[in-house]
Design an enzyme around this catalytic site. Structure first.
Site, PDB file in Angstrom:
ATOM      1  N   LYS A   1       2.160  -4.047   6.728  1.00  0.00           N
ATOM      2  CA  LYS A   1       2.548  -4.012   5.409  1.00  0.00           C
ATOM      3  C   LYS A   1       4.056  -3.958   5.263  1.00  0.00           C
ATOM      4  CE  LYS A   1      -0.474  -4.184   2.622  1.00  0.00           C
ATOM      5  NZ  LYS A   1      -1.236  -5.749   2.042  1.00  0.00           N
TER       6      LYS A   1
ATOM      7  N   ARG B   1     -17.846   5.601   1.157  1.00  0.00           N
ATOM      8  CA  ARG B   1     -18.312   6.144   2.533  1.00  0.00           C
ATOM      9  C   ARG B   1     -19.258   7.496   2.096  1.00  0.00           C
ATOM     10  NH1 ARG B   1     -16.719   9.768   6.153  1.00  0.00           N
ATOM     11  NH2 ARG B   1     -14.566   9.574   5.672  1.00  0.00           N
TER      12      ARG B   1
ATOM     13  N   THR C   1       0.949  -1.429   0.063  1.00  0.00           N
ATOM     14  CA  THR C   1       0.081   0.094   0.050  1.00  0.00           C
ATOM     15  C   THR C   1       0.816   1.157  -0.057  1.00  0.00           C
ATOM     16  OG1 THR C   1      -1.469   1.228   1.533  1.00  0.00           O
ATOM     17  CG2 THR C   1      -0.087  -0.374   2.424  1.00  0.00           C
TER      18      THR C   1
ATOM     19  N   VAL D   1     -12.936   5.673   1.543  1.00  0.00           N
ATOM     20  CA  VAL D   1     -13.411   7.015   1.923  1.00  0.00           C
ATOM     21  C   VAL D   1     -14.476   7.348   0.843  1.00  0.00           C
ATOM     22  CG1 VAL D   1     -11.578   8.262   0.813  1.00  0.00           C
ATOM     23  CG2 VAL D   1     -12.890   9.451   2.564  1.00  0.00           C
TER      24      VAL D   1
ATOM     25  N   VAL E   1      -8.013   2.046  -3.602  1.00  0.00           N
ATOM     26  CA  VAL E   1      -8.726   1.421  -4.467  1.00  0.00           C
ATOM     27  C   VAL E   1     -10.551   1.755  -4.469  1.00  0.00           C
ATOM     28  CG1 VAL E   1      -9.492  -0.633  -6.118  1.00  0.00           C
ATOM     29  CG2 VAL E   1      -7.093  -0.209  -4.907  1.00  0.00           C
TER      30      VAL E   1
ATOM     31  N   TYR F   1      -1.939  -1.475  11.034  1.00  0.00           N
ATOM     32  CA  TYR F   1      -1.987  -2.174   9.678  1.00  0.00           C
ATOM     33  C   TYR F   1      -0.866  -1.929   8.719  1.00  0.00           C
ATOM     34  CZ  TYR F   1      -3.614  -2.149   5.141  1.00  0.00           C
ATOM     35  OH  TYR F   1      -3.649  -2.292   3.540  1.00  0.00           O
ATOM     36  N   HIS F   2      -0.699  -0.487   8.346  1.00  0.00           N
ATOM     37  CA  HIS F   2       0.225  -0.147   7.590  1.00  0.00           C
ATOM     38  C   HIS F   2       1.580  -0.671   8.016  1.00  0.00           C
ATOM     39  CE1 HIS F   2      -2.990   2.759   6.501  1.00  0.00           C
ATOM     40  NE2 HIS F   2      -2.379   2.659   5.248  1.00  0.00           N
TER      41      HIS F   2
ATOM     42  N   SER G   1      -0.359   3.634  10.942  1.00  0.00           N
ATOM     43  CA  SER G   1      -1.063   2.693  11.571  1.00  0.00           C
ATOM     44  C   SER G   1      -0.643   1.302  11.845  1.00  0.00           C
ATOM     45  CB  SER G   1      -2.600   2.513  11.095  1.00  0.00           C
ATOM     46  OG  SER G   1      -2.440   1.546   9.690  1.00  0.00           O
TER      47      SER G   1
HETATM   48  P1  NAD Z   1     -10.290  -7.842   1.483  1.00  0.00           P
HETATM   49  O1  NAD Z   1     -10.407  -7.743   2.977  1.00  0.00           O
HETATM   50  O2  NAD Z   1     -11.696  -7.522   1.034  1.00  0.00           O
HETATM   51  O3  NAD Z   1      -9.725  -9.276   0.939  1.00  0.00           O
HETATM   52  C1  NAD Z   1      -8.893  -9.886   1.709  1.00  0.00           C
HETATM   53  C2  NAD Z   1      -9.282 -11.185   1.788  1.00  0.00           C
HETATM   54  O4  NAD Z   1      -8.055 -12.198   2.371  1.00  0.00           O
HETATM   55  C3  NAD Z   1     -10.673 -11.613   2.556  1.00  0.00           C
HETATM   56  O5  NAD Z   1     -11.363 -12.315   1.847  1.00  0.00           O
HETATM   57  C4  NAD Z   1     -10.083 -12.453   3.830  1.00  0.00           C
HETATM   58  O6  NAD Z   1     -11.159 -13.265   4.153  1.00  0.00           O
HETATM   59  C5  NAD Z   1      -8.790 -13.198   3.396  1.00  0.00           C
HETATM   60  N1  NAD Z   1      -7.692 -13.290   4.218  1.00  0.00           N
HETATM   61  C6  NAD Z   1      -7.413 -12.453   5.081  1.00  0.00           C
HETATM   62  N2  NAD Z   1      -6.534 -13.258   6.232  1.00  0.00           N
HETATM   63  C7  NAD Z   1      -6.588 -14.412   5.733  1.00  0.00           C
HETATM   64  C8  NAD Z   1      -6.127 -15.679   6.268  1.00  0.00           C
HETATM   65  N3  NAD Z   1      -5.427 -15.482   7.241  1.00  0.00           N
HETATM   66  N4  NAD Z   1      -6.426 -16.808   5.644  1.00  0.00           N
HETATM   67  C9  NAD Z   1      -7.217 -16.854   4.760  1.00  0.00           C
HETATM   68  N5  NAD Z   1      -7.748 -15.708   3.876  1.00  0.00           N
HETATM   69  C10 NAD Z   1      -7.350 -14.617   4.690  1.00  0.00           C
HETATM   70  O7  NAD Z   1      -9.055  -6.681   1.382  1.00  0.00           O
HETATM   71  P2  NAD Z   1      -9.012  -5.887  -0.145  1.00  0.00           P
HETATM   72  O8  NAD Z   1      -9.451  -4.417  -0.166  1.00  0.00           O
HETATM   73  O9  NAD Z   1      -9.520  -7.032  -1.260  1.00  0.00           O
HETATM   74  O10 NAD Z   1      -7.470  -5.727  -0.085  1.00  0.00           O
HETATM   75  C11 NAD Z   1      -6.686  -6.996  -0.595  1.00  0.00           C
HETATM   76  C12 NAD Z   1      -5.212  -6.635  -0.327  1.00  0.00           C
HETATM   77  O11 NAD Z   1      -4.701  -5.417  -1.047  1.00  0.00           O
HETATM   78  C13 NAD Z   1      -4.795  -6.154   1.263  1.00  0.00           C
HETATM   79  O12 NAD Z   1      -3.238  -6.758   1.474  1.00  0.00           O
HETATM   80  C14 NAD Z   1      -4.840  -4.829   1.282  1.00  0.00           C
HETATM   81  O13 NAD Z   1      -3.888  -4.231   2.331  1.00  0.00           O
HETATM   82  C15 NAD Z   1      -4.291  -4.355  -0.370  1.00  0.00           C
HETATM   83  N6  NAD Z   1      -4.787  -3.010  -0.681  1.00  0.00           N
HETATM   84  C16 NAD Z   1      -6.070  -2.795  -0.783  1.00  0.00           C
HETATM   85  C17 NAD Z   1      -6.402  -1.559  -1.213  1.00  0.00           C
HETATM   86  C18 NAD Z   1      -7.893  -1.207  -1.127  1.00  0.00           C
HETATM   87  O14 NAD Z   1      -8.007   0.096  -1.447  1.00  0.00           O
HETATM   88  N7  NAD Z   1      -8.855  -1.798  -1.199  1.00  0.00           N
HETATM   89  C19 NAD Z   1      -5.466  -0.559  -1.507  1.00  0.00           C
HETATM   90  C20 NAD Z   1      -4.108  -0.994  -1.400  1.00  0.00           C
HETATM   91  C21 NAD Z   1      -3.702  -2.031  -0.956  1.00  0.00           C
END
Ligand code: NAD
Length: 396
Positions: free
Chosen positions: A186, A241, A145, A238, A212, A182-183, A180
């Protein structure tokens, strides 16, 4: 090419499964522990767009694409399970999305911090060692991220840069300043993968994506193919929301002054980027960092844009600034290098106003389901105080 999507049931994972099977000659396999559904329920929320179970989604996609979408349900924190899946699939590439992606969730209390960090580090580590055990030839595309870099006040390079210290210059990883728990998870995952590449010859692309947003393009689809759309203050992006607030007739809330700058990526462009990277892997042993942040917006300007789009839909969108629950700079420089994707031929194709219209249009069809989420749009997690109060459980 055989691609294993880890996190196939999530927002990006399900979109990618669709994107690759509908537009590419790729064999898609998936794995997920279905935890995202539980985390959202835990904070009293639900996806504003109803989503089918994973078996139902996969069946609908199989019907559309004509090919099977094999998937495993299980916890990737278990190293034996991760190895079993990788051994069974023998993927050419793994797209690793299986992490908990919420900053507020990680800031709720020490237990949630511990969960997010261990979950995200272990899924990454287990997939990493499983690939190494299988010979390390598969390409891991990992979603990092842009939040790993934070807002350091100087130009941000693509992963590493020429850094000068006490008169000496070297090409080094750029210091991370995550905002955070979380960050930081990563950042730690990125460091581990970088070391694994040097050590074991693994090839990894770590994609630093901005925020995204968007709903998957639909053409009168089977609703079981929909991807989730979260709008609450813990898991919602955001823009989602704000769109939800506009549809509900509530003010669009901006945290603090609104001078925060962030990169935003339309869902389709996120998919396009991942697809392009899958077809252009790095060399064995290379840890490649790619920045993707197609449009940089100040939040106070972006909210005006969302409000204008909402007014075109007949919604009376008002804007309100609320105290910022996060510890972050509210007006800062944000110059970020992003050269690798254009060098591979990537161009963003999104049109912000059309994308906002699509989100608003989709949310306007959700009726009572969205109204039931009204109570979870306000932030109840503060970076300094943790969780202030439990929102009422919402039936959706
Ligand atoms: P999401 O939570 O919708 O998808 C993650 C999926 O991984 C979920 O379905 C969850 O059940 C699964 N998961 C998590 N831990 C697990 C585990 N221990 N075992 C099996 N499955 C597991 O999230 P997202 O928005 O699709 O994001 C996916 C990735 O992309 C993340 O790593 C996030 O940090 C990164 N990311 C997302 C965005 C965004 O805006 N959505 C932006 C930048 C980076």
């Amino acid at each position: 090419m055989k691609v294993l999507i880890a996190g196939i049931d999530g927002y990006l994972g399900w979109s990618l499964a669709r994107w690759l099977t509908e537009r590419d000659d790729v064999e898609v396999h998936g794995v997920d522990g279905l935890m995202r559904r539980e985390w959202v329920e835990e904070v009293g929320s639900a996806s504003a767009v109803p989503i089918a179970t994973l078996p139902d989604r996969a069946a609908a996609l199989e019907r559309r694409s004509g090919g099977p979408i094999p998937f495993w349900i299980g916890d990737l924190r278990d190293p034996g399970f991760a190895s079993e899946v990788v051994r069974a699939v023998e993927p050419d590439a793994v797209v690793h999305l299986a992490e908990c992606p919420s900053a507020p969730y990680s800031m709720m209390d020490p237990d949630h911090c511990r969960f997010v960090q261990t979950n995200n580090l272990l899924t990454t580590m287990n997939l990493m060692f499983a690939l190494v055990a299988e010979g390390a030839s598969a390409h891991m595309v990992k979603l990092g991220t842009m939040g790993e870099y934070g807002t350091p006040g100087v130009p941000i390079p693509e992963g590493s840069g020429w850094l000068t210290h006490e008169g000496e210059t070297a090409y080094l990883p750029f210091p991370r300043q995550a905002g955070s728990w979380y960050h930081w998870s990563k950042v730690h995952g990125s460091n581990n993968l970088s070391f694994a590449c040097r050590l074991s010859g693994l090839r990894v692309t770590d994609v630093m994506q901005g925020v995204v947003f968007g709903v998957y393009p639909s053409d009168g689809d089977d609703a079981r193919l929909d991807t989730r759309c979260d709008v609450d203050a813990v898991f919602g992006t955001v823009i989602h929301r704000w769109c939800a607030q506009a549809v509900l007739g509530a003010p669009l809330t901006v945290y603090g002054a609104g001078g925060q700058r962030r990169g935003f990526i339309a869902l389709e462009d996120s998919m396009r980027c991942l697809q392009l990277l899958l077809h252009n892997p790095p060399d064995a042993g290379e840890y490649r960092v790619v920045n993707q942040l197609d449009d940089v917006h100040r939040l106070d300007a972006l909210v005006e844009r969302v409000a204008a789009a909402a007014r075109l839909h007949g919604l009376a969108a008002q804007i309100e600034h609320v105290p910022n629950p996060r510890l972050e700079e509210e007006d800062h420089r944000y110059d970020v290098a992003s050269d690798i994707l254009p060098s591979l031929g990537y161009r963003s194709r999104h049109a912000m106003d059309a994308d906002l219209g699509a989100i608003l249009g989709k949310l306007m069809t959700t009726g009572d389901r969205l109204h039931a989420l009204e109570g979870v749009l306000h932030p109840d997690v503060s970076w300094v105080g943790g969780r202030r109060g439990r929102p009422e459980v919402v039936e959706a």
